[in-house]
Design a protein around this motif. Sequence first.
Motif, PDB file in Angstrom:
ATOM      1  N   GLU A  28       0.803  -1.103  -0.003  1.00 22.15           N
ATOM      2  CA  GLU A  28       0.034   0.026  -0.221  1.00 22.15           C
ATOM      3  C   GLU A  28       0.884   1.392  -0.022  1.00 22.15           C
ATOM      4  O   GLU A  28       2.014   1.399   0.378  1.00 22.15           O
ATOM      5  CB  GLU A  28      -0.852   0.108   1.202  1.00 22.15           C
ATOM      6  N   ALA A  58      -2.090  -1.422  -4.065  1.00 24.55           N
ATOM      7  CA  ALA A  58      -2.627  -0.303  -3.925  1.00 24.55           C
ATOM      8  C   ALA A  58      -1.738   0.750  -3.676  1.00 24.55           C
ATOM      9  O   ALA A  58      -1.933   1.491  -2.621  1.00 24.55           O
ATOM     10  CB  ALA A  58      -3.555  -0.180  -3.030  1.00 24.55           C
ATOM     11  N   GLY A  60      -1.110   3.306  -5.921  1.00 24.86           N
ATOM     12  CA  GLY A  60      -1.829   4.454  -6.365  1.00 24.86           C
ATOM     13  C   GLY A  60      -0.696   5.590  -6.907  1.00 24.86           C
ATOM     14  O   GLY A  60      -1.130   6.688  -6.620  1.00 24.86           O
ATOM     15  N   GLY A  84      -4.882  -0.102  -7.427  1.00 24.35           N
ATOM     16  CA  GLY A  84      -4.038   0.952  -7.490  1.00 24.35           C
ATOM     17  C   GLY A  84      -2.645   0.658  -8.025  1.00 24.35           C
ATOM     18  O   GLY A  84      -1.774   1.469  -7.369  1.00 24.35           O
ATOM     19  N   PHE A  86       0.760   0.460  -9.918  1.00 21.66           N
ATOM     20  CA  PHE A  86       1.308   1.726 -10.840  1.00 21.66           C
ATOM     21  C   PHE A  86       3.026   1.167 -10.959  1.00 21.66           C
ATOM     22  O   PHE A  86       3.648   0.696 -10.032  1.00 21.66           O
ATOM     23  CB  PHE A  86       1.470   2.900  -9.990  1.00 21.66           C
ATOM     24  N   SER A 108      -7.875   2.190 -11.797  1.00 24.45           N
ATOM     25  CA  SER A 108      -6.829   3.243 -11.538  1.00 24.45           C
ATOM     26  C   SER A 108      -5.119   2.768 -11.471  1.00 24.45           C
ATOM     27  O   SER A 108      -4.227   3.328 -10.793  1.00 24.45           O
ATOM     28  CB  SER A 108      -7.101   3.926  -9.870  1.00 24.45           C
ATOM     29  N   CYS A 109      -5.249   1.683 -12.347  1.00 30.41           N
ATOM     30  CA  CYS A 109      -3.843   1.247 -12.855  1.00 30.41           C
ATOM     31  C   CYS A 109      -3.314   1.789 -13.929  1.00 30.41           C
ATOM     32  O   CYS A 109      -3.893   2.079 -14.799  1.00 30.41           O
ATOM     33  CB  CYS A 109      -4.093  -0.502 -12.840  1.00 30.41           C
TER      34      CYS A 109
END
Length: 178
Positions: A28, A58, A60, A84, A86, A108-109
């Motif tokens: 995270e 996640a 993000g 998320g 990235f 949101s990737c």
Amino acid sequence: LTGTAGGTHENYFGDIWAQVRNRGLNLETSCHDNHFNHVFLKGPSPVAWASSAGVRVATGGTQGGNTFPNLEILDMNTGIDLPGGFEIWFGSVVVDNAYGLGVYIAGSCEGLFFDKIWASSGGTGLQIGGSSASLPTTYADRIYINQIYSHNNADYGVRFTGYTQQIHIGDIVTEGNG
């Protein structure tokens, strides 16, 4: 692994083997540039799945750079959950017997790279784009998959929903799916 207290980064994990009841490996916020050489995660049994995801990322948009060269996930509710993710590099991914989704890439990737995905005996093999009932505010963007083999899933082999753009898939083989 969470980066809420300043960042979790630049770590190397040789081999992770875990019997999982709930959630396996969770990354995270500011959790980047970590290398997970070989990860094997197994739920309780083929008929009593773990209640959450084998791997959940996640992060993000915080830098990215996490790598998973060899990832094997068995008997989980969801194999890989990327709400998320990235800039993540995946080598060989095997997800077998996921009750719900084998690999779930939410809206949101951005910047995900897979060499090979083998998703079998789950609900849906690969889903990209988020839930059509609750569309994400951003696009699933720049997703690169060299090869995917999706076999014997109860629902879809490969499914796109919601907002997606710049999805590149080399070879798709789906067979025996619902």
